[in-house]
Design an enzyme around this catalytic site. Structure first.
Site, short mmCIF file in Angstrom:
data_model
loop_
_atom_site.label_atom_id
_atom_site.label_comp_id
_atom_site.label_asym_id
_atom_site.label_seq_id
_atom_site.Cartn_x
_atom_site.Cartn_y
_atom_site.Cartn_z
CE LYS A 22 -1.97 1.62 3.98
NZ LYS A 22 -1.60 3.04 4.15
CG ASN A 23 2.34 2.73 3.52
OD1 ASN A 23 1.15 2.94 3.30
ND2 ASN A 23 2.83 2.60 4.75
CB CYS A 116 -6.05 10.36 10.71
SG CYS A 116 -4.61 9.44 11.13
NE ARG A 121 -0.50 10.15 9.98
CZ ARG A 121 -0.63 8.97 9.38
NH1 ARG A 121 -1.75 8.30 9.47
NH2 ARG A 121 0.36 8.46 8.70
CG ASP A 307 2.67 1.40 9.52
OD1 ASP A 307 2.30 2.28 10.32
OD2 ASP A 307 2.81 1.61 8.31
NE ARG A 399 -6.83 3.97 5.38
CZ ARG A 399 -5.84 4.16 6.24
NH1 ARG A 399 -6.02 4.02 7.53
NH2 ARG A 399 -4.65 4.52 5.82
C1 UD1 Z 1 3.96 6.86 6.50
C2 UD1 Z 1 3.13 5.62 6.28
C3 UD1 Z 1 2.57 5.12 7.60
C4 UD1 Z 1 3.69 4.93 8.60
C5 UD1 Z 1 4.55 6.18 8.70
C6 UD1 Z 1 5.79 6.00 9.57
C7 UD1 Z 1 2.21 5.97 4.08
C8 UD1 Z 1 1.00 6.19 3.24
N1 UD1 Z 1 2.02 5.94 5.40
O1 UD1 Z 1 3.08 7.85 7.02
O2 UD1 Z 1 1.91 3.88 7.36
O3 UD1 Z 1 3.13 4.65 9.86
O4 UD1 Z 1 5.00 6.58 7.40
O5 UD1 Z 1 6.56 4.96 9.08
O6 UD1 Z 1 3.30 5.76 3.57
N2 UD1 Z 1 5.65 14.66 10.93
C9 UD1 Z 1 5.67 15.99 11.24
N3 UD1 Z 1 5.50 16.90 10.21
C10 UD1 Z 1 5.28 16.50 8.93
C11 UD1 Z 1 5.26 15.12 8.62
C12 UD1 Z 1 5.44 14.23 9.65
O7 UD1 Z 1 5.85 16.38 12.39
O8 UD1 Z 1 5.13 17.37 8.06
C13 UD1 Z 1 5.84 13.65 12.01
C14 UD1 Z 1 4.60 12.79 12.21
O9 UD1 Z 1 3.68 13.41 13.07
C15 UD1 Z 1 5.19 11.53 12.80
C16 UD1 Z 1 6.57 11.44 12.11
O10 UD1 Z 1 6.83 12.72 11.59
O11 UD1 Z 1 5.40 11.69 14.18
C17 UD1 Z 1 6.64 10.42 11.01
O12 UD1 Z 1 5.60 10.63 10.10
P1 UD1 Z 1 5.75 10.32 8.54
O13 UD1 Z 1 7.00 9.54 8.30
O14 UD1 Z 1 5.56 11.58 7.79
O15 UD1 Z 1 4.50 9.38 8.28
P2 UD1 Z 1 3.54 9.38 7.05
O16 UD1 Z 1 4.31 9.69 5.80
O17 UD1 Z 1 2.33 10.18 7.37
#
Ligand code: UD1
Length: 420
Positions: A22-23, A116, A121, A307, A399
């Protein structure tokens, strides 16, 4: 209400092919916008998040066809740059379209992805990365309006956290930016590597993926591409956890065990016998139950994946001993704990820490999934519980698991979906 009915207590046995990740596929579908032509993705899983991405592509003007696990996107005539609110809400990771839409059309208009089920997030890193490339971002009435002026220009981007989504957004926008972009402190997840390979297959110049510095030479000519999405390491971790919870043995094919070696190490430490080959893993759990494994901290790749935290926790509910989980990635990722406790688990969670003290038996109960991997965890626990568990909240599970009932049934589990 639609639910799974699972009768636990039967050891699992058999072989299952893991579906596409998925990711990986979600950012790849966004990336199809970059080329003014046709992209074909194989091993595309049948998930509601994929449906949402295809709906976004259609809304933007793409022609999309889907035949079994093959998806064809013709992005020759993209006519729009907005994503309606209802499609943004379907899937939090729709924010991944931002960089690609901006690169393709010069502007983007999407609604703010709200918090979410895992807690807030933020997307500040995504936006800062796009701004470094020359985008101007404005927030208006819950919408995010991005424009790029004349053009996007390659730049040095230093991420303060190795965010997966921000790295992907930066990569996609950088493919459409003039000059060279260097992304530092980039996420190193295997899905980033898969995305980079897909981008290269359409002619983009990307290198360094899998390390913390990703370099993109933008504006190379792109062409039609055909690519096979890698297997889903979190689905693999879920099925491994299922065997650990129920006992038995299974061979999982179609996923690369080196991508979830941190999960395998902990399962081995708990007593599972594991053998790996390049695209398959065999697990055997004769010493039933597992032993507690000390402390598990979630961390960016190559650390233990957040995850996989819920599913491994479920597998350890009947362990001998104690395991301490520290969830460092997301604030609200223990919503499965109360549900596991309904089944008789002994888990104390406070803030980012959860302490699992193994119990001798779990008992089937009505439980509800509140998020995707938490839903996977409830199914894992149910397979190791006595009696019948009903799991509701299937919209979350759909999902990310394309064939949970079929796959677990193939391993001999007593599980069926009841549609009310
Ligand atoms: C992706 C994965 C999700 C997985 C996560 C961490 C997808 C679709 N989803 O989510 O399944 O759990 O990586 O491996 O690929 N953060 C900020 N600011 C930002 C972005 C992130 O503070 O602009 C923080 C988030 O709150 C979190 C951390 O960074 O604490 C990691 O998040 P991130 O790696 O961005 O996760 P996703 O890309 O949302």
């Amino acid at each position: 209400m639609d639910h799974y009915e699972i009768r636990g207590g039967t050891p699992l046995s058999g072989r299952v092919e893991i579906h596409g990740a998925k990711n990986s596929v979600l950012p790849m579908l966004a990336a199809t916008l970059l080329n003014h032509g046709v992209s074909v993705l194989h091993n595309c899983p049948n998930l509601s998040d994929v449906d949402a991405s295809l709906a976004i592509l259609r809304h933007l003007g793409c022609r999309v066809e889907r035949e079994e696990d093959r998806v064809t996107v013709d992005a020759a005539s993209v006519t729009r740059w907005d994503i309606p609110d209802h499609l943004m809400r379907e899937m939090r990771s729709s924010v991944i379209f931002l960089g690609a839409i901006l690169a393709r059309t010069g502007q983007a208009d999407v609604s703010m992805p709200g918090g979410c089920e895992l807690g807030p997030r933020p997307i500040d890193l995504h936006l800062a990365a796009l701004e470094r490339l020359g985008a101007e971002v404005e927030q208006q009435g819950g919408r995010l309006l991005c424009t790029r002026g004349d053009r996007l220009t390659g730049a040095e981007i230093d991420l303060s956290l190795p965010s997966v989504g921000a790295t992907e957004n930066a990569m996609l926008a950088a493919v459409g930016a003039f000059g060279c972009t260097v992304i530092r402190n980039a996420a190193r997840e295997p899905e980033i590597v898969d995305l980079a390979r897909f981008l290269r297959s359409m002619g983009a110049q990307v290198r360094g993926e899998g390390s913390s510095t990703v370099i993109v030479e933008g504006k190379t000519p792109l062409h039609d591409a055909e690519y096979r999405v890698m297997g889903d390491r979190i689905v693999a971790a879920t099925y491994l956890s299922a065997v650990a919870a129920a006992g038995g043995e299974a061979e999982l094919t179609g996923a690369d065990p080196s991508q979830f070696s941190s999960v395998l190490a902990l399962l081995r430490q708990g007593g599972a016998e594991i053998r790996c080959r390049p695209q398959s893993v065999h697990i055997r759990c004769v010493q039933k139950p597992l032993c507690g494994v000390g402390c598990i901290r979630t961390a960016p790749y190559p650390g233990f994946p957040t995850d996989a935290q819920p599913v491994l926790m479920a597998a350890l509910c009947r362990s001998q001993g104690t395991t301490v989980f520290v969830e460092t990635m997301f604030e609200n990722r223990y919503r499965h704990v109360d549900e596991l406790c309904r089944m008789g688990a002994n888990i104390r969670a406070e803030g980012r820490v959860a302490v699992v003290t193994g119990v001798e038996r779990l008992r089937g109960a009505p439980v509800q999934a509140h998020d995707l991997r938490g839903g996977g965890a409830l199914c894992v626990a149910a397979l190791g519980a006595e009696g019948i568990t009903t799991v509701t909240g299937l919209n979350h599970i759909r999902r990310g698991y394309a064939s949970l009932v079929e796959d677990l049934s193939a391993l001999g589990a007593e599980i069926r979906e009841v549609n009310a």
